[in-house]
Scaffold this motif. Structure first.
Motif, PDB file in Angstrom:
ATOM      1  N   ILE A 265       0.853  -1.210   0.000  1.00 26.41           N
ATOM      2  CA  ILE A 265       0.000   0.000   0.000  1.00 26.41           C
ATOM      3  C   ILE A 265       0.880   1.248   0.000  1.00 26.41           C
ATOM      4  CG2 ILE A 265      -1.698   1.316   1.322  1.00 26.41           C
ATOM      5  CD1 ILE A 265      -2.769  -1.395   2.354  1.00 26.41           C
ATOM      6  N   GLY A 266       1.922   1.230   0.839  1.00 23.34           N
ATOM      7  CA  GLY A 266       2.838   2.368   0.903  1.00 23.34           C
ATOM      8  C   GLY A 266       3.517   2.603  -0.438  1.00 23.34           C
ATOM      9  N   ASP A 267       4.012   1.523  -1.054  1.00 24.39           N
ATOM     10  CA  ASP A 267       4.666   1.646  -2.368  1.00 24.39           C
ATOM     11  C   ASP A 267       3.719   2.260  -3.394  1.00 24.39           C
ATOM     12  OD1 ASP A 267       6.942   0.628  -1.410  1.00 24.39           O
ATOM     13  OD2 ASP A 267       6.741  -1.373  -2.320  1.00 24.39           O
ATOM     14  N   SER A 268       2.481   1.754  -3.373  1.00 26.58           N
ATOM     15  CA  SER A 268       1.508   2.262  -4.340  1.00 26.58           C
ATOM     16  C   SER A 268       1.311   3.753  -4.140  1.00 26.58           C
ATOM     17  CB  SER A 268       0.156   1.555  -4.162  1.00 26.58           C
ATOM     18  OG  SER A 268       0.329   0.180  -4.210  1.00 26.58           O
ATOM     19  N   PHE A 269       1.265   4.129  -2.861  1.00 23.18           N
ATOM     20  CA  PHE A 269       1.080   5.536  -2.548  1.00 23.18           C
ATOM     21  C   PHE A 269       2.244   6.367  -3.082  1.00 23.18           C
ATOM     22  CE2 PHE A 269      -0.456   9.063  -0.145  1.00 23.18           C
ATOM     23  CZ  PHE A 269      -1.785   8.743   0.095  1.00 23.18           C
ATOM     24  N   VAL A 270       3.449   5.873  -2.847  1.00 23.37           N
ATOM     25  CA  VAL A 270       4.636   6.603  -3.294  1.00 23.37           C
ATOM     26  C   VAL A 270       4.673   6.687  -4.821  1.00 23.37           C
ATOM     27  CG1 VAL A 270       7.154   6.538  -3.421  1.00 23.37           C
ATOM     28  CG2 VAL A 270       5.990   6.083  -1.250  1.00 23.37           C
ATOM     29  N   ILE A 271       4.390   5.544  -5.470  1.00 22.46           N
ATOM     30  CA  ILE A 271       4.442   5.547  -6.939  1.00 22.46           C
ATOM     31  C   ILE A 271       3.384   6.492  -7.506  1.00 22.46           C
ATOM     32  CG2 ILE A 271       3.987   4.148  -8.994  1.00 22.46           C
ATOM     33  CD1 ILE A 271       5.370   1.842  -7.620  1.00 22.46           C
ATOM     34  N   ALA A 272       2.143   6.363  -7.029  1.00 21.20           N
ATOM     35  CA  ALA A 272       1.076   7.218  -7.559  1.00 21.20           C
ATOM     36  C   ALA A 272       1.357   8.685  -7.229  1.00 21.20           C
ATOM     37  CB  ALA A 272      -0.276   6.794  -7.000  1.00 21.20           C
ATOM     38  N   GLY A 273       1.905   8.922  -6.033  1.00 13.70           N
ATOM     39  CA  GLY A 273       2.233  10.292  -5.655  1.00 13.70           C
ATOM     40  C   GLY A 273       3.309  10.867  -6.561  1.00 13.70           C
ATOM     41  N   THR A 274       4.346  10.065  -6.837  1.00 14.93           N
ATOM     42  CA  THR A 274       5.412  10.523  -7.734  1.00 14.93           C
ATOM     43  C   THR A 274       4.844  10.846  -9.112  1.00 14.93           C
ATOM     44  OG1 THR A 274       6.830   8.956  -6.577  1.00 14.93           O
ATOM     45  CG2 THR A 274       7.722   9.966  -8.576  1.00 14.93           C
ATOM     46  N   VAL A 275       3.994   9.932  -9.597  1.00 14.57           N
ATOM     47  CA  VAL A 275       3.396  10.150 -10.914  1.00 14.57           C
ATOM     48  C   VAL A 275       2.607  11.459 -10.921  1.00 14.57           C
ATOM     49  CG1 VAL A 275       1.656   9.301 -12.537  1.00 14.57           C
ATOM     50  CG2 VAL A 275       3.276   7.710 -11.498  1.00 14.57           C
ATOM     51  N   THR A 276       1.817  11.682  -9.861  1.00 19.45           N
ATOM     52  CA  THR A 276       0.987  12.892  -9.801  1.00 19.45           C
ATOM     53  C   THR A 276       1.853  14.145  -9.777  1.00 19.45           C
ATOM     54  OG1 THR A 276      -0.614  11.607  -8.551  1.00 19.45           O
ATOM     55  CG2 THR A 276      -0.901  13.994  -8.574  1.00 19.45           C
ATOM     56  N   LEU A 277       2.900  14.095  -8.961  1.00 15.55           N
ATOM     57  CA  LEU A 277       3.779  15.255  -8.852  1.00 15.55           C
ATOM     58  C   LEU A 277       4.447  15.557 -10.191  1.00 15.55           C
ATOM     59  CD1 LEU A 277       4.626  17.110  -6.496  1.00 15.55           C
ATOM     60  CD2 LEU A 277       6.780  15.849  -6.454  1.00 15.55           C
ATOM     61  N   LEU A 278       4.975  14.497 -10.827  1.00 19.39           N
ATOM     62  CA  LEU A 278       5.621  14.698 -12.132  1.00 19.39           C
ATOM     63  C   LEU A 278       4.612  15.218 -13.154  1.00 19.39           C
ATOM     64  CD1 LEU A 278       7.924  11.546 -12.352  1.00 19.39           C
ATOM     65  CD2 LEU A 278       8.618  13.929 -12.099  1.00 19.39           C
ATOM     66  N   ALA A 279       3.402  14.648 -13.103  1.00 20.59           N
ATOM     67  CA  ALA A 279       2.378  15.081 -14.060  1.00 20.59           C
ATOM     68  C   ALA A 279       2.074  16.563 -13.869  1.00 20.59           C
ATOM     69  CB  ALA A 279       1.111  14.256 -13.889  1.00 20.59           C
ATOM     70  N   LEU A 280       2.062  16.988 -12.609  1.00 19.28           N
ATOM     71  CA  LEU A 280       1.797  18.400 -12.322  1.00 19.28           C
ATOM     72  C   LEU A 280       2.941  19.274 -12.850  1.00 19.28           C
ATOM     73  CD1 LEU A 280      -0.323  20.124 -10.898  1.00 19.28           C
ATOM     74  CD2 LEU A 280       1.027  19.954  -8.815  1.00 19.28           C
ATOM     75  N   LEU A 281       4.177  18.822 -12.584  1.00 17.85           N
ATOM     76  CA  LEU A 281       5.341  19.613 -12.983  1.00 17.85           C
ATOM     77  C   LEU A 281       5.477  19.691 -14.495  1.00 17.85           C
ATOM     78  CD1 LEU A 281       7.994  18.543 -10.321  1.00 17.85           C
ATOM     79  CD2 LEU A 281       6.655  20.654 -10.465  1.00 17.85           C
ATOM     80  N   ILE A 282       5.116  18.610 -15.173  1.00 18.77           N
ATOM     81  CA  ILE A 282       5.199  18.623 -16.634  1.00 18.77           C
ATOM     82  C   ILE A 282       3.929  19.212 -17.228  1.00 18.77           C
ATOM     83  CG2 ILE A 282       5.390  17.179 -18.704  1.00 18.77           C
ATOM     84  CD1 ILE A 282       6.851  15.125 -16.920  1.00 18.77           C
ATOM     85  N   GLY A 283       2.783  18.838 -16.641  1.00 18.69           N
ATOM     86  CA  GLY A 283       1.494  19.188 -17.229  1.00 18.69           C
ATOM     87  C   GLY A 283       1.154  20.660 -17.113  1.00 18.69           C
ATOM     88  N   TYR A 284       1.505  21.271 -15.979  1.00 22.20           N
ATOM     89  CA  TYR A 284       1.114  22.681 -15.814  1.00 22.20           C
ATOM     90  C   TYR A 284       1.764  23.579 -16.864  1.00 22.20           C
ATOM     91  CZ  TYR A 284      -0.664  26.843 -13.641  1.00 22.20           C
ATOM     92  OH  TYR A 284      -1.340  28.013 -13.440  1.00 22.20           O
ATOM     93  N   PRO A 285       3.115  23.508 -16.977  1.00 26.94           N
ATOM     94  CA  PRO A 285       3.728  24.359 -18.014  1.00 26.94           C
ATOM     95  C   PRO A 285       3.220  24.015 -19.411  1.00 26.94           C
ATOM     96  CG  PRO A 285       5.408  23.379 -16.596  1.00 26.94           C
ATOM     97  CD  PRO A 285       4.111  22.760 -16.208  1.00 26.94           C
ATOM     98  N   ALA A 286       3.010  22.725 -19.659  1.00 18.52           N
ATOM     99  CA  ALA A 286       2.538  22.334 -20.992  1.00 18.52           C
ATOM    100  C   ALA A 286       1.164  22.933 -21.259  1.00 18.52           C
ATOM    101  CB  ALA A 286       2.488  20.809 -21.103  1.00 18.52           C
ATOM    102  N   ALA A 287       0.258  22.779 -20.293  1.00 21.84           N
ATOM    103  CA  ALA A 287      -1.096  23.324 -20.456  1.00 21.84           C
ATOM    104  C   ALA A 287      -1.044  24.833 -20.642  1.00 21.84           C
ATOM    105  CB  ALA A 287      -1.950  22.972 -19.241  1.00 21.84           C
ATOM    106  N   TYR A 288      -0.196  25.478 -19.839  1.00 19.83           N
ATOM    107  CA  TYR A 288      -0.070  26.922 -19.908  1.00 19.83           C
ATOM    108  C   TYR A 288       0.418  27.347 -21.290  1.00 19.83           C
ATOM    109  CZ  TYR A 288       0.823  31.613 -18.190  1.00 19.83           C
ATOM    110  OH  TYR A 288       0.786  32.957 -17.994  1.00 19.83           O
TER     111      TYR A 288
END
Ligand code: ATP
Ligand code: MG
Lengths: 297, 344
Positions: free
Chosen positions: A81-104
């Motif tokens: 469960i912890g691993d899943s949390f870390v993996i999904a969290g990492t994915v979300t963070l990266l998506a935000l860091l890549i996605g926000y500038p891209a969307a903008y």
């Protein structure tokens, strides 16, 4: 007399209580029935398994027990469960860091290029998810394209181990769900009145100040929606860890699948599903609260 | 002393010429009004001054320095947007404080100044609300407060009072005049309201189709329009198209009309204000006609006279109620000095 008149005009302007309820019921009923029959009832049925032990040869023995919940504290399961949390969290963070500038950036393009960019983002959805994940295997495997290219230009001597680790899972999930981050942010940035940024500059704010005081607060609620849209399917995913994790690294979704299909332990599978539902639910509430906070900052 | 000088500024959007060779000087401490029909380029001009639009050609200098080279957030001018552009996620008070915070002023001073300005625009009780919870007129006053609280060298106001009722508008006009005189702020104000421009401005620029038609003090603009557009646009006017000849001004179908023929021979337009037209006995005036309509506006009455040979009704204004009824034959009289000739 005049009192009567105002009363009459009020009632004529606003539908009465039961009238509104009837209208609401009319529009909601089909959706509600579908939701109850197809989602809520099966879910409740399945979740009741949590309170029963598993039979010796699979199946369920109907004797009340809480042992499924005790098993949850096993470090093995907590770890997944912890691993899943870390993996999904990492994915979300990266998506935000890549996605926000891209969307903008997309929102600033001239109209024609905007359409093209959005199409390019949606295009992969026209292909089956599974096939697209297999494509990554082809790309990343030992003799695959990426390794081939890297050895070809002499950057490396031996093929890298690109497949079957947690990084690969993060990559696959990011690839799969990045657009769910970009689209809501894009629509928020697009809707943002450019005059607001001009007003900010006119009042003496540097471009950075304008971004943090005006643009970001007004688009953050959409970014939070994007974060939930990315996190939830990443957290419960089992296709990507299965294919790109090579079975070495597993996530909550794989574990649930294994309990139901391999261990034939439906009660514990149901318990793990509850864990996932609860976590998702908490996130949705957190997102709603956070975006209200931002809006009223 | 000249504060701002605009020289030959032009701006095109595709085929639309928004500004065409605009040149004007604005003096330190002056109240300058921009007047013109919708789409004539007023907002575009203000946006160039604020730095959100760039001219294709021309120069803009503030205090002799090239203004166009400065980024928008460093320019000592504040623009009040025609669409208000209030920050929807901030309260009224935070909206107004935003510009002062950017100057890094002490918190106490910001709070005092925000409180003062909100009181002046009559919104001190709304400080905690968000723009979405305000009426249009209240939003406009927040936008005004946000611009004036900075006390910049120059304030650019794009239709600052258009959404206000008469009484509040008069109060705000007084407040703007006070800022001009006491704080010494230079104003460039766009307005659709001619009376507002006339009563507030030291000078008015009339624009049409991206061009400056005339820049003058209100009285000169009203009494001595220099183009046909200005004569027609500012106030009510009776216009007669004709030709200037050696003997005077001749209108086809009407004959010679009284005026001082101070234009070279050729096509011209004669403009006579309704309040300069007197009605008298037929046969002796500049032209004869029949009264077709009499309307009473309280202080003044307007009398419309149909003149054979002239396609527009001639308007005459008199003080108080008019003692004449539709159908009456009348002669039209005016003093030659009260009629203005402009090029056709
Ligand atoms: N960004 C733009 N793109 C294309 N055309 C524009 C743009 N901005 C202004 N225009 C055009 O330039 C002309 C002048 O516009 P501007 O907004 O300056 O008019 P205005 O005098 O402020 O009118 P109003 O009194 O209605 O506000 C108009 O024809 C308008 O359509
Ligand atoms: Mg405008």
């Amino acid at each position: 007399m005049s009192g009567n008149l105002t009363k009459a005009s009020e009632t004529s302007r606003r539908p009465r209580g039961w009238g509104r309820a009837a209208a609401a019921a009319f529009f909601l009923t089909p959706g509600l029935i579908a939701l109850i029959v197809l989602a809520i009832v099966p879910m409740i049925l399945m979740l009741t398994y949590m309170f029963f032990p598993r039979g010796r040869f699979g199946g369920v023995v109907y004797e009340f027990t809480l042992e499924n919940f005790e098993r949850l504290s096993d470090p093995l399961y907590l770890g997944v469960i912890g691993d899943s949390f870390v993996i999904a969290g990492t994915v979300t963070l990266l998506a935000l860091l890549i996605g926000y500038p891209a969307a903008y950036a997309i929102a600033q393009l001239p109209p024609r290029w905007k359409t093209i960019a959005l199409l390019a983002i949606m295009l992969p959805f026209w292909t089956n998810f599974l096939i697209r994940i297999y494509a990554w295997i082809v790309l990343l495997s030992g003799p695959g394209l990426v390794n081939g290219a890297l050895t070809g230009i002499g950057l490396i001597d031996e093929p890298l181990d690109l497949l079957y680790n947690e990084g690969t899972i993060v990559l696959g999930l990011l690839y799969g769900y990045l657009s769910l981050m970009i689209l809501p942010i894009y629509s928020a940035v697009e809707k943002l009145d450019p005059r607001l940024r001009e007003a900010s500059a006119n009042l003496g704010a540097s471009p950075a100040r304008t971004f943090f005081s005006v643009t970001l607060p007004l688009t953050l609620p959409s970014a939070l929606i994007g974060a939930v849209l990315v996190f939830v399917p990443s957290f419960g995913n089992y296709v990507v860890p299965e294919l790109l994790g090579g079975g070495k690294a597993i996530m909550l979704g794989n574990m649930i699948r294994d309990q139901f299909l391999k261990a034939r332990d439906w009660p514990f599978g149901a318990t793990l599903s509850l864990v996932m539902i609860v976590i998702t639910f908490i996130l949705l509430i957190a997102q709603a609260v956070a975006s209200r906070r931002v809006r009223n900052a | 002393m000249t504060l701002l000088s605009i020289e030959g500024v032009s701006r095109k959007f595709g085929d639309v010429v928004a500004l065409d060779q605009v040149s004007l000087d604005i003096r330190q401490g002056e109240f300058f009004a921009l007047l013109g029909p919708s789409g004539c380029g007023k907002t575009t001009l203000l946006r160039i001054l604020a730095g959100f639009e760039w001219p294709d050609r021309g120069a803009v200098r503030l205090d002799g320095a090239d203004l166009l080279r400065q980024p928008p957030h460093r320019r000592p001018v504040n623009l009040m947007f025609q669409s208000y552009a209030l920050f929807p996620h901030m309260t009224v008070a935070r909206n107004v404080a935003y510009g002062l915070e950017r100057e890094g002023l002490p918190k106490d001073e910001i709070r005092t100044r925000v409180g003062e300005v909100l009181e002046k625009v009559g919104l001190d009780t709304m400080a905690g609300r968000r723009p979405g919870q305000l009426s249009g007129g209240q939003q406009q006053r927040v936008a005004l407060a946000r611009a004036i609280v900075k006390r910049p060298r120059m304030l650019l106001l794009d239709e600052p009072l258009s959404a206000l009722d008469k009484k509040v508008r008069a109060e705000m006009q007084l407040e703007l005049k006070r800022l001009q005189h006491e704080v010494g702020i230079t104003f460039v104000v766009v307005t659709h309201d001619q009376e507002e421009a006339m009563s507030l401005a030291d000078r008015i620029a009339v624009m049409d189709n991206g061009r400056i038609e005339q820049i003058d003090a209100p009285i000169a603009l009203y009494d001595r329009p220099r183009t046909r557009f200005v004569a027609d646009f500012i106030g009510a006017n009776n216009l007669f198209t004709g030709t200037v000849t050696a003997t005077g001004f001749e209108v086809p179908g009407l004959g010679p009309l009284p005026c001082k023929p101070d234009l070279p021979n050729g096509l011209a337009v004669l403009a006579v204000r309704p309040e300069r037209v007197r009605l008298g006995e037929p046969g002796r005036g500049a032209a004869d006609g029949t009264v077709v309509d009499v309307s009473f506006f309280g202080g003044v009455s307007h009398i419309a006279v149909d003149v054979p040979g002239h396609d527009r009704k001639v308007l005459a204004a008199t003080q108080g109620p008019a003692r004449i009824a539709p159908g009456a034959p009348v002669g039209l009289f005016w003093n030659p000095d009260d009629a203005v000739l402009v090029p056709a």
